[in-house]
Design a protein around this motif. Structure first.
Motif, short mmCIF file in Angstrom:
data_model
loop_
_atom_site.label_atom_id
_atom_site.label_comp_id
_atom_site.label_asym_id
_atom_site.label_seq_id
_atom_site.Cartn_x
_atom_site.Cartn_y
_atom_site.Cartn_z
N MET A 61 -29.05 39.98 47.91
CA MET A 61 -28.32 38.71 48.02
C MET A 61 -28.91 37.71 47.03
N ALA A 86 -23.71 35.64 49.52
CA ALA A 86 -24.81 34.94 50.17
C ALA A 86 -24.37 34.37 51.52
N THR A 87 -25.29 34.38 52.48
CA THR A 87 -25.08 33.80 53.81
C THR A 87 -26.32 33.00 54.20
N PRO A 88 -26.16 32.02 55.10
CA PRO A 88 -27.32 31.18 55.46
C PRO A 88 -28.45 31.95 56.15
N ASP A 89 -28.13 33.07 56.80
CA ASP A 89 -29.16 33.81 57.53
C ASP A 89 -29.76 34.96 56.70
N TRP A 90 -29.89 34.75 55.39
CA TRP A 90 -30.34 35.84 54.51
C TRP A 90 -31.74 36.33 54.86
N GLN A 93 -31.45 38.74 57.69
CA GLN A 93 -30.83 39.98 57.24
C GLN A 93 -31.84 40.90 56.54
#
Length: 404
Positions: A61, A86-90, A93
């Protein structure tokens, strides 16, 4: 006459031991199978896991980089990774292994680089997780290539040679012969396994010839024979020593054969980088023979010690409980010899078990420090003689043989 009496006792105990399935398993089967099944099997599995991890196209990511399209585009072109949205909880993850790594690009990175300012790119990984580590390694190598390409463009723009910042190359080359490389890898493991197998080989007959005689009610019959107690204990000791030495010998033969087959199978190629030779695991006959010779006083020490300890027991369960602390004491020096930085010194050369373990590491690598070899062999023989003397003395004490 004395040797004849000892031989009679030894032959009698050997005949009975060959009828005991438990002794046959611990003496012959365990050392022949422990290396192929555990050692070779573990190595093959690890090679397969590493090979699979190297071939995997990890999910990565990109965090940030909205104002750095050049770097983002370069990462998306990299064929060895798969960029995911991309996501806020990378971070979660990565920890949950949904993605293998994340690349944090600082704000306005492309613009700052264009101005000649240095920037820092962070590669976030799951430390200790092999697939995450490989993903990070691939990313770091690619980002270094990207950095070098920027440097080359700047040099060319100023009509300077591209090699200006790289006046020379550094290449790693292994000059150690195969046996030394194999010894460096396997030395500590072999020494650790040898100590445990010598003890394990002596344990079953050592208990059976002492506590077992009590439990079967045959101790009184043996003591009433015309053979002296010293001859009795020496005959029993020789049988226990034989079992211990056979275990050590079969173990080393198994190590030699297994390491050679493993080397020829090509399974180790997965553990090396492309273009680099695979690690050498094959051990020569000279290394195997020297380790077996050094195991002789060690086997004497274990055989005499186990006979002495088992004499105090009235049942098999009690004998096992007495020997359990010995197993723990043996593990400490065996593991200590595997630690990096623990090398053979004159002081450590007289420490029981640790000295033999450290010497085995040296012998496997082909190093023969004769001053240490003589000192270790002599000191271990002294400890073994003391243990054997104690075993003879304990066998002559009625309070030990028939304690209630």
């Amino acid at each position: 006459m004395r040797m004849r009496n000892i031989w009679i006792v030894y032959r009698k105990e050997l005949t009975e031991a060959l009828r005991d399935t438990r002794t046959l398993i611990t003496t012959f089967l365990v050392p022949l199978l422990i290396i192929p099944v555990l050692g070779t099997g573990f190595t093959v599995v690890m090679s397969a896991v590493i090979g699979k991890a190297k071939k995997e196209k990890p999910r990565v990511m990109i965090v940030g980089g909205t104002d750095s399209p050049e770097l983002v585009a370069a990462l998306q072109r990299y064929s060895k990774i798969r960029v995911v949205p991309a996501t806020p909880d990378w971070q979660n993850q990565i920890v949950e292994k949904q993605i293998r790594a994340a690349v944090e690009i600082p704000q306005d990175f492309d613009n700052e680089i264009t101005k000649g300012h240095a920037g820092t790119i962070k590669v976030d990984i799951y430390g200790g997780e092999i697939k995450s580590e490989f993903a990070a390694l691939n990313l770091e190598n690619y980002l270094k290539e990207y950095r070098d390409s920027i440097t080359t463009e700047r040099l060319e723009a100023n009509h300077l040679p591209a090699d200006l910042l790289n006046p020379f190359q550094v290449k790693r080359q292994n000059v150690a012969p195969p046996e030394k490389e194999a010894g460096a890898i396997l030395g500590g493991i072999i020494a650790y396994t040898l100590i445990l197998m010598c003890l394990n080989g002596a344990m079953s007959p050592g208990i059976d010839l002492t506590e077992g005689e009590k439990e079967r009610g045959s101790m009184e019959t043996i003591l009433s024979s015309p053979v002296s107690r010293t001859h009795l204990v020496l005959g029993k000791f020789l049988l226990v020593l034989t079992a211990s030495l056979i275990t050590a010998m079969l173990l080393m033969i198994s190590v030699g054969v297994s390491s050679t087959l493993l080397q020829k199978s090509g399974a180790l190629n997965q553990m090396s980088e492309p273009g680099e030779p695979a690690p050498q695991f094959a051990l020569g006959p000279k290394a195997i023979a020297s380790v077996v010779i050094m195991a002789v006083p060690l086997a004497v020490l274990f055989s005499a010690g186990l006979i002495t300890i088992a004499l105090f027991a009235k049942t098999n369960k009690e004998a096992q409980s007495y020997i359990a602390p010995l197993m723990f004491l043996v593990l400490i020096p065996a593991v200590a010899a595997m630690l990096p930085g623990v090398d053979l010194t004159p002081k450590l050369a007289v420490v029981p078990l640790l000295n033999v373990s450290l010497l085995c590491k040296e012998l496997v690598t082909g190093e023969y420090h004769w001053n240490y070899i003589v000192l270790i062999f002599a000191s271990t023989c002294v400890y073994a003689a003391a243990a054997l003397y104690l075993a003879v003395k304990m066998f002559q004490r009625e309070s030990v043989l028939f304690r209630s």
